[in-house]
Write an enzyme that holds these catalytic residues in place. Sequence first.
Site, PDB file in Angstrom:
ATOM      1  N   LYS A  82      52.856  87.549  57.343  1.00 19.92           N
ATOM      2  CA  LYS A  82      52.946  86.828  58.956  1.00 19.92           C
ATOM      3  C   LYS A  82      52.484  85.464  59.389  1.00 19.92           C
ATOM      4  O   LYS A  82      52.063  84.289  59.313  1.00 19.92           O
ATOM      5  CB  LYS A  82      53.984  87.438  59.921  1.00 19.92           C
ATOM      6  N   THR A  83      50.849  86.209  59.308  1.00 22.03           N
ATOM      7  CA  THR A  83      49.549  85.225  59.846  1.00 22.03           C
ATOM      8  C   THR A  83      50.052  83.901  58.893  1.00 22.03           C
ATOM      9  O   THR A  83      50.018  82.136  59.365  1.00 22.03           O
ATOM     10  CB  THR A  83      48.859  86.098  60.176  1.00 22.03           C
ATOM     11  N   ASP A 127      50.818  86.625  67.395  1.00 20.91           N
ATOM     12  CA  ASP A 127      51.073  87.833  66.805  1.00 20.91           C
ATOM     13  C   ASP A 127      51.883  89.367  67.941  1.00 20.91           C
ATOM     14  O   ASP A 127      51.497  88.727  69.177  1.00 20.91           O
ATOM     15  CB  ASP A 127      50.131  88.102  66.596  1.00 20.91           C
ATOM     16  N   THR A 176      56.548  92.778  64.750  1.00 20.23           N
ATOM     17  CA  THR A 176      56.878  94.310  63.585  1.00 20.23           C
ATOM     18  C   THR A 176      58.215  94.704  63.552  1.00 20.23           C
ATOM     19  O   THR A 176      58.584  95.211  63.704  1.00 20.23           O
ATOM     20  CB  THR A 176      56.029  94.887  63.145  1.00 20.23           C
ATOM     21  N   ARG A 235      48.158  93.066  51.846  1.00 17.23           N
ATOM     22  CA  ARG A 235      47.655  93.485  52.194  1.00 17.23           C
ATOM     23  C   ARG A 235      46.454  94.598  52.412  1.00 17.23           C
ATOM     24  O   ARG A 235      45.358  95.066  51.674  1.00 17.23           O
ATOM     25  CB  ARG A 235      47.771  93.567  54.521  1.00 17.23           C
TER      26      ARG A 235
END
Length: 355
Positions: A82-83, A127, A176, A235
């Site tokens: 997302k980032t 975030d 999330t 990740r």
Amino acid sequence: MSIISDDNDFINISDEKQKTVVKAEICDCDKNFENCIRPKSFDTYIGQSALKDTLKITIEAAKKREQPLDHLLFYGPPGLGKTTLAGVIAQEMGVDIKITSAPALERPRDIIGILMSLQGGEILFIDEIHRLNKVAEEILYPAMEDFYLDMTTGKSQTVKTLRVPLPKFTLIGATTKAGELSGPLRDRFGIIHRLEFYTEKELSQVIKRTAGILNIEIDEKGALAIARRSRGTPRIANRLVKRVSDFALVKYNGKITEPVADESLDILKIDEFGLDTTDRNLLKLIIEKYDGGPVGIETIAAAIGEDVRTIEDVCEPFLLQVGLLQRTPRGRKVSPATYRHLGYKTTNSNQQSLF
Ligand code: ADE
């Protein structure tokens, strides 16, 4: 919404808070591994192809109109990019991005300071936006909708209201837990997208790209072997490629092949589904102590010594996705597949009926 600021210093963010606002920049790989391997453009961003296609159109339209992008909300499990995607959008729009997270925006002055520091067209990335407190949220409403802040200074009789205009900006929120966002905040995002887990093929591409950047030698099957155990999450794939590369360097000739990857991941106790010791302990607990469930999340957390948030945010999304865990109104339960995966015979009454 008005903000009372009796000391009139709401614009100054303390040094400590300023550290929580990160300007995206080129960085040193050794210092910040994750930032270093982040793709910077759509061309190098692998996966999420449907989302990328829509975003490309949205960006082109915004550029043609010479307007900033609508506010965007990305939701989905952690580690799916997302980032990274927010950074790509900024790069493609040709604007700067300021990155922060909701827990860092504790006091009104934190959010006001960031909003007032924005330049026209810039992107503000928040975030964990579901963790924004009520006051910060209400400061955001007029900022998002009409690009102004309503501020009140002074005390009781001497109160003055100030309407401060802001430059047009784009807010990108990431969460999330989309369900925990308040309705009014969710409604102010023009574009809402879910990020999906990656396929093994996509993950193996991510792994090969990362290996290339880090000068790690890897073959096709080696990349796929790591991808299979990466829980659909770039990740995790990137983290594993580094760990496996350590083994390859010390125990083998430096190159990651399928046997090297499999053996290293076995030693790291990451099984063929990508489950680690915590995941297996969680599932075994439900089977051995609670006859397959259902059992409450607090009970599970206390028994395995993890906090509820880690279980909900980190362990559960993938276990739910692959059907090894189920969420019911009475708590969590496992499935017949869980018994099979962990090598149990499904002899209890609870699970037999499912066959
Ligand atoms: N590293 C992390 N996420 C990535 C992605 N989506 N594409 C390429 N490299 C990545």
